[in-house]
Write a protein that holds these residues in place. Structure first.
Motif, mmCIF file in Angstrom:
data_model
loop_
_atom_site.group_PDB
_atom_site.id
_atom_site.type_symbol
_atom_site.label_atom_id
_atom_site.label_comp_id
_atom_site.label_asym_id
_atom_site.label_seq_id
_atom_site.Cartn_x
_atom_site.Cartn_y
_atom_site.Cartn_z
ATOM 1 N N ASP A 9 0.809 -1.225 0.000
ATOM 2 C CA ASP A 9 0.000 0.000 0.000
ATOM 3 C C ASP A 9 0.840 1.272 0.000
ATOM 4 O OD1 ASP A 9 0.757 -0.798 2.587
ATOM 5 O OD2 ASP A 9 -0.777 0.483 3.496
ATOM 6 N N ASP A 52 3.259 -7.249 1.385
ATOM 7 C CA ASP A 52 3.370 -6.417 2.585
ATOM 8 C C ASP A 52 2.435 -6.987 3.645
ATOM 9 O OD1 ASP A 52 4.078 -4.245 4.211
ATOM 10 O OD2 ASP A 52 2.351 -3.075 3.512
ATOM 11 N N MET A 54 1.001 -5.202 6.546
ATOM 12 C CA MET A 54 -0.109 -4.335 6.916
ATOM 13 C C MET A 54 -0.698 -3.701 5.664
ATOM 14 S SD MET A 54 -0.625 -4.973 9.714
ATOM 15 C CE MET A 54 -0.187 -5.314 11.339
HETATM 16 CA CA CA Z 1 1.640 -1.480 4.627
#
Ligand code: CA
Length: 229
Positions: A9, A52, A54
């Motif tokens: 993100d 990733d 999170m």
């Molecule tokens: Ca992240």
């Protein structure tokens, strides 16, 4: 070309990973949230996932677990905290490797390459290999019973194929017509050594450029035939 899916993100990190991997010759796709990332990971063919931890939507733990339920594709997990690595290991999600932010892009590339190479070896070793004999432009696939001469496939009858294969597998060895007949035709076969001559002629028409000057199956006058090495 190997395809890598990055699910990340943080745009800057995703772009950095993409740039370095593309420089190393990979085709790279990015998804910036867990939901779309998981959908693509399961719905398309990729050779490696960089995941990733999170993420908005579905987190990296869940994505890794879901990928593993369906695929053996290598997964490299990226986390912001060292502690997370212990957690990933503890959960037994089946990730192949872990890297902590910040990391050097060249280390990421090195790890991706190592996992892809290992994965390709694994896949390759699971595929049964055909038994192939290759001599100077002639390729005999014994498993598929197919023959190519300078990349052009030629059709052979069963006995022609057996005779050619036997000679090619024993190159530089002179066999008499009697030996070849015994070897290729079973005892009950009707025929004689003239059958061998006829079959050699048919084979030569398919493999030799000039049947008057055979480059593969030589006639040894008064003795028999030899496949030239
Ligand atoms: Ca992240």
């Amino acid at each position: 070309m190997s395809r890598v899916l990055i699910i990340e993100d943080e745009e800057a990190i995703a772009d950095l990973e993409k740039d370095y991997l593309e420089l190393s010759g990979f085709e790279v796709e990015i998804e910036n949230n867990g939901t779309d990332g998981l959908a693509r990971a399961l719905g398309e063919e990729f050779d490696m996932f960089i995941l990733d931890l999170m993420l908005p939507g579905i987190d990296g733990f869940e994505i890794c677990k879901r990928i593993r339920e369906e695929k053996n594709t290598p997964v490299l997990m990226v986390s912001a905290k060292k502690d997370d690595i212990d957690k990933i290991r503890g959960l037994g999600l089946g990730a192949d490797d872990y890297i902590t932010k910040p990391f050097s892009p060249s280390e990421l590339v090195a790890r991706v390459k190592a996992h892809l190479a290992r994965y390709e070896r694994l896949i390759g070793s699971n595929e049964p290999k055909n038994d192939v004999v290759e001599i100077r432009g002639i390729r005999i696939d014994k498993t598929a019973r197919r023959v190519w001469v300078n990349d052009e496939e030629k059709q052979f009858t069963t006995k022609e194929f057996d005779l050619l294969t036997f000679l090619a597998e024993n190159p530089n060895h002179v066999f008499t017509k009697e030996e070849l007949f015994r070897e290729i035709w079973d005892m009950e076969s009707i025929g004689d050594i003239a059958t061998v001559t006829v079959h050699i002629k048919k084979i030569r028409e398919k493999i030799e450029m000039n049947t008057n000057k055979p480059q593969y199956i030589e006639t040894i006058w008064g003795v028999g035939y030899r496949f030239k090495l």
